[in-house]
Write a protein that holds these residues in place. Sequence first.
Motif, PDB file in Angstrom:
ATOM      1  N   LEU A   1     -32.463  -8.659  12.994  1.00 20.23           N
ATOM      2  CA  LEU A   1     -32.283 -10.099  12.754  1.00 20.23           C
ATOM      3  C   LEU A   1     -32.127 -10.412  11.265  1.00 20.23           C
TER       4      LEU A   1
ATOM      5  N   ARG B   1     -27.790  -9.883  15.893  1.00 16.42           N
ATOM      6  CA  ARG B   1     -28.656 -10.888  16.509  1.00 16.42           C
ATOM      7  C   ARG B   1     -28.937 -10.555  17.977  1.00 16.42           C
TER       8      ARG B   1
ATOM      9  N   VAL C   1     -32.819  -9.864  19.200  1.00 21.22           N
ATOM     10  CA  VAL C   1     -33.510 -10.687  20.201  1.00 21.22           C
ATOM     11  C   VAL C   1     -33.922  -9.836  21.405  1.00 21.22           C
TER      12      VAL C   1
ATOM     13  N   ASN D   1     -29.702 -19.917  13.907  1.00 19.44           N
ATOM     14  CA  ASN D   1     -30.128 -19.178  15.104  1.00 19.44           C
ATOM     15  C   ASN D   1     -30.971 -17.964  14.731  1.00 19.44           C
TER      16      ASN D   1
ATOM     17  N   TRP E   1     -29.708 -11.042  27.729  1.00 22.58           N
ATOM     18  CA  TRP E   1     -30.961 -11.246  26.992  1.00 22.58           C
ATOM     19  C   TRP E   1     -32.143 -11.460  27.921  1.00 22.58           C
TER      20      TRP E   1
ATOM     21  N   ASN F   1     -34.884 -17.151  15.710  1.00 24.87           N
ATOM     22  CA  ASN F   1     -35.236 -15.907  16.392  1.00 24.87           C
ATOM     23  C   ASN F   1     -36.285 -15.119  15.613  1.00 24.87           C
TER      24      ASN F   1
END
Length: 544
Positions: free
Chosen positions: A102, A83, A87, A120, A51, A124
Amino acid sequence: MRLYLSLFLTVLSFWIHANQRIDSLKYELFNHTSEDVAKVRLLNSLGYEYWIINPVQSIIYGQQAKVLAEILEDSSGLAFSNRVIGVAHWARGSYDRGLEYLLDGLSLYRNQKDTLGEANCLMNIGLIYSDRFDNDLALEYYFEALKLFESIGASNRSATTYVKLATIFIRQGKISAAYDFLQRAEYIHGSDDFLYGMSEILNRYGLLKIQTEEYDSASLYLNHSLEVSRNIQDIDGVTRNYINLADVALLTNRTNEAETFLNEALVAARKVQSHKWLKEVYDRLQKIAREKGDLEKAVVYYDQYVQQKDSIFNEQTLNNIARLETELATAEQKRQLEAKENEIVILEQDSEIQRARILVLIIVMAAVVISAILIIRNRQLSAQRKEQIAKKEADEAKKELEFKNRELVSYTINFVQKNQLFEELMNSVSDIKKNASDDTRKGLVGMERSIKRHLQIDRDWEDFKMRFENLHTGFFDKILEREASLTGKDLKLCALVKMNFSIKEISEMMGISTESVKTARYRLKKKLNLPGDMPLNDFLNTVS
């Protein structure tokens, strides 16, 4: 002091183990020959680790995990892969694509009743709206995520959310609230040695000091954050800190130092192909070049800035078109399937009627009546479904049209800003020509022609006015009906206020200071004879 001591004791350990962790995962993946859930976990873990190091590589691993999870019907792995990809797209500045993944991940986590995964994803999503400067929506997602984190005792994730909330409050000038959330986050992350979180906290302390004009302290915090970001290979954090350090240098009239920081940020941003950071860097570089009087560099940097801004715009537009085409294709497939199902039902009913005719007349008559009722009912239901689908498609098309119109206005304003730059350049060249030698004057004439060519291909404020009127028909006429003495600048200000641009954004678009914008707004309210307690934008929003 506790903060720096904690960093000193943990940075070295993190640096040693960070690459080992990625190498270990790659080794496991290389030796894992089965296409199973375990491989999905490995791919997602690698995507997660990349990431902050390389978002492009993170997307590649996430996509591989997503494909395999779909084949295996692994809902948990599919949620995490969405996810990971979302991100990574956020880190690159591809906000629409990031939001799409997302939201899919959020839906999957909710179906699985996975509270941590849901929280989470909510946080995000808040990051995307924060980067888009939609502060209210970002806060809504952050607080919803925080509530879930606290409900399951996820203190580390709560601390990360505190930092995100502090970021919004710094932007809004709420210094006390921002400082309170940063202290809470520091207490938790300092205890669990979470270096990425500590790097973010140091950066936000630096931003706080910029707000309070304590520039030496700001530089100290930002340099500490930069050091930690380098050690954990957080390229996104490295880029952000260089840009922030450049801002401090500009605020303290250290232009050459600012330029050095921005060149470092440029190298980092190119590594991860981050359009959002490249856009920020080129914007600052072109402003520095203008201040130095290096007009050629200013034009080059401004063209790069526009390219990055257009890249974000074009990528988002193509994604929207692709999504719309997919939705239309899905609707058509659904319609065809329903039609086939109806045909099968009718054929089966006809077959039953044929067999029923062998029976006595009473049974035949009863079957005919029943079949007729079923056919009518099916047709009614089919018509209702088609009407609902058509209405849904029309609503989606309307929303899509409104969205693209807003993008078109934003795109037009971009050209207006560019025209303003070239007009300033043209005036500067004209001033230089007055006292220049013949040879220099010849070179300046070529530059003038180049600038004029740019001016000829760009739209101006009149083009913006026409496009604005297409969105808000009769707006300017109705404003002028109320007060005929309004000038062109007054009308321009009315349009920008109605579009909810901030004072800072309006100052940049109109080429004036923020104080001048405030004064112009005040005078405009006077001209329109508005009550003192009535906000200008509330009045303009009533003008259709």
